[in-house]
Design a protein around this motif. Structure first.
Motif, short mmCIF file in Angstrom:
data_model
loop_
_atom_site.label_atom_id
_atom_site.label_comp_id
_atom_site.label_asym_id
_atom_site.label_seq_id
_atom_site.Cartn_x
_atom_site.Cartn_y
_atom_site.Cartn_z
N GLY A 111 11.54 2.96 -3.74
CA GLY A 111 11.68 2.22 -4.98
C GLY A 111 10.59 1.22 -5.23
O GLY A 111 10.76 0.28 -6.04
N GLY A 112 9.46 1.37 -4.57
CA GLY A 112 8.35 0.45 -4.74
C GLY A 112 7.27 1.01 -5.64
O GLY A 112 7.41 2.09 -6.22
N VAL A 113 6.17 0.28 -5.75
CA VAL A 113 5.07 0.66 -6.62
C VAL A 113 3.76 0.61 -5.85
O VAL A 113 3.45 -0.40 -5.21
CB VAL A 113 4.98 -0.28 -7.84
CG1 VAL A 113 3.73 0.03 -8.67
CG2 VAL A 113 6.22 -0.15 -8.71
N TYR A 114 3.01 1.70 -5.90
CA TYR A 114 1.65 1.75 -5.37
C TYR A 114 0.70 1.88 -6.55
O TYR A 114 0.92 2.72 -7.44
CB TYR A 114 1.47 2.94 -4.44
CG TYR A 114 0.02 3.25 -4.12
CD1 TYR A 114 -0.62 2.63 -3.07
CD2 TYR A 114 -0.71 4.15 -4.91
CE1 TYR A 114 -1.95 2.88 -2.79
CE2 TYR A 114 -2.05 4.41 -4.63
CZ TYR A 114 -2.66 3.78 -3.58
OH TYR A 114 -3.98 4.03 -3.30
N LEU A 115 -0.35 1.07 -6.56
CA LEU A 115 -1.33 1.18 -7.63
C LEU A 115 -2.72 1.03 -7.05
O LEU A 115 -3.01 0.01 -6.42
CB LEU A 115 -1.08 0.12 -8.71
CG LEU A 115 -1.79 0.35 -10.05
CD1 LEU A 115 -1.02 -0.31 -11.18
CD2 LEU A 115 -3.22 -0.18 -10.04
N GLN A 116 -3.53 2.06 -7.25
CA GLN A 116 -4.95 1.94 -6.86
C GLN A 116 -5.70 1.33 -8.03
O GLN A 116 -5.78 1.92 -9.11
CB GLN A 116 -5.54 3.30 -6.50
CG GLN A 116 -7.02 3.18 -6.11
CD GLN A 116 -7.60 4.49 -5.61
OE1 GLN A 116 -7.03 5.14 -4.76
NE2 GLN A 116 -8.75 4.87 -6.17
N ALA A 117 -6.21 0.13 -7.81
CA ALA A 117 -6.94 -0.57 -8.86
C ALA A 117 -8.34 -0.01 -9.00
O ALA A 117 -8.79 0.83 -8.21
CB ALA A 117 -6.99 -2.06 -8.53
N GLU A 118 -9.05 -0.48 -10.02
CA GLU A 118 -10.41 0.00 -10.24
C GLU A 118 -11.42 -0.67 -9.33
O GLU A 118 -12.57 -0.23 -9.23
CB GLU A 118 -10.83 -0.21 -11.71
CG GLU A 118 -10.94 -1.65 -12.16
CD GLU A 118 -9.64 -2.18 -12.77
OE1 GLU A 118 -9.73 -3.05 -13.65
OE2 GLU A 118 -8.56 -1.72 -12.36
N SER A 119 -11.00 -1.72 -8.62
CA SER A 119 -11.91 -2.42 -7.71
C SER A 119 -11.09 -3.36 -6.85
O SER A 119 -9.91 -3.61 -7.11
CB SER A 119 -12.95 -3.22 -8.48
OG SER A 119 -12.34 -4.32 -9.15
#
Length: 353
Positions: free
Chosen positions: A48-56
């Motif tokens: 139930g979590g969130v992974y986000l690969q940012a742009e930098s």
């Protein structure tokens, strides 16, 4: 929890964070820590979590800033030059007194350097890689089990002190495999989620403001003094170290992290030769454990700082020793680790000098 599992270091660190309740990860890939975000991208949606690969890295640390302001458990991970790019954001987070966990799996430098292990980010981690009078609580594990245990505790420490906590590892630790057990950490008295969520809108009838900007110089001075008192409290309550075979030691090795594991083998070798050698291993590198160096036995003839750097921790060792014994240095750099024989040879050289 409760059974041992064979895992790669980076994956064990990621799983430990999830077991500790981390549900938000913002980051950007860089070798040699890529297995951390890779596992997070798989596991966080499952819980139930969130992974986000940012742009930098710059973007990712500012996403951590925002997430931390909500009171949720958030983290990022990177390696050396990536942490450099995050440094401004880390200073902002420390200034805003927000809890988060940052993992640095150190590679060789300076610049892009190489992708092999190093300990050359000690200054960056312990002296504040960014601007202003701020400190991180920095934990430097030596084994994967210790890394798992400290990671799980790091989230509690971040909340207790409302401060970023760094796990300082290296490429060896990230890539090696060992059996680990995910043990529940000793629970501490933690602030209520709304109490630690400085970005919680409308709490107690006030609009909360997440900031590190203080235009009134007296207000900014008061804020800095408050932060400094908090760092002193960390030093009083959280300073940690291990001593090894110090009871009769005439020569002392100071080492942390992976290097301390190699030094331990060198101590065994030297002991077989009849040379009384011991080790002081910092577990927190901020706050640094000065006490065991300040209380060295008069029988100690010399201290040898061993690092995978050109000599960074040695400054803290010298502060602690304060002239009670000569302090020397041995290190390898560029992704090369000192060997057991090299460390043993450096200790033998002290006997002849």
């Amino acid at each position: 929890m409760g059974e041992k599992v064979l895992m790669k270091g980076n994956e064990a660190l990621a799983e430990a964070a999830i077991q500790a309740g981390c549900r938000y990860f913002f980051g950007y890939p860089i070798t040699p820590q890529n297995e951390i975000p890779e596992l997070m991208s798989k596991r966080l949606p499952e819980v139930g979590g969130v992974y986000l690969q940012a742009e930098s890295e710059v973007a990712s640390i500012n996403m951590v800033f925002g997430g931390a302001g909500t009171g949720e458990r958030v983290m990022t991970s990177s390696s050396s030059p990536g942490i450099s790019l995050m440094s401004e954001g880390i200073s902002f987070i420390a200034g805003a007194e927000l809890p988060c966990v940052i993992m640095n799996i150190v590679r060789g430098g300076p610049g892009l350097g190489g992708i092999l292990p190093a300990q050359s980010d000690y200054f960056q981690a312990t002296r504040g890689g960014g601007h202003g009078d701020y400190r991180l609580l920095v934990l430097a594990p030596s084994t994967l089990q210790e890394a798992v245990d400290l990671t799980m505790e790091a989230f509690d420490l971040a909340e207790i002190y409302r401060n970023p906590v760094m796990i300082l590892g290296d490429g060896f630790m990230g890539q090696m495999m060992e059996a680990v057990e995910f043990r529940a950490p000793v629970r501490r008295d933690l602030p209520d989620k709304k109490e630690r969520a400085v970005g919680y809108m409308g709490w107690r009838g006030k609009r909360a403001l997440v900031k590190s900007l203080y235009l009134d110089p007296e207000e900014l001075e008061a804020h800095n003094l408050k932060l400094n008192a908090k760092y002193a409290l960390m030093a009083e309550n959280e300073t940690r170290h291990e001593t090894y075979m110090m009871e009769d030691a005439r020569y002392v090795v100071a080492a942390y992290g992976t290097t301390a594991r190699i030094a331990r083998s060198a101590i065994h070798l030297l002991r077989e030769e009849g040379i009384a050698v011991g080790m002081i291993r910092p577990i927190t590198v901020f706050p640094f454990p000065y006490a065991p160096f300040e209380t060295l036995s008069p029988q100690v003839e010399a201290v040898l700082a061993v690092e995978m750097s050109c000599g960074q921790m040695i400054d803290d060792v010298k502060i602690g020793v304060a002239g009670r014994a000569p302090v020397s240095f041995f290190g390898r750099v560029g992704g090369i680790a000192p060997t057991v024989d090299e460390i043993a040879g450096a200790v033998r050289a002290l006997r002849k000098s």
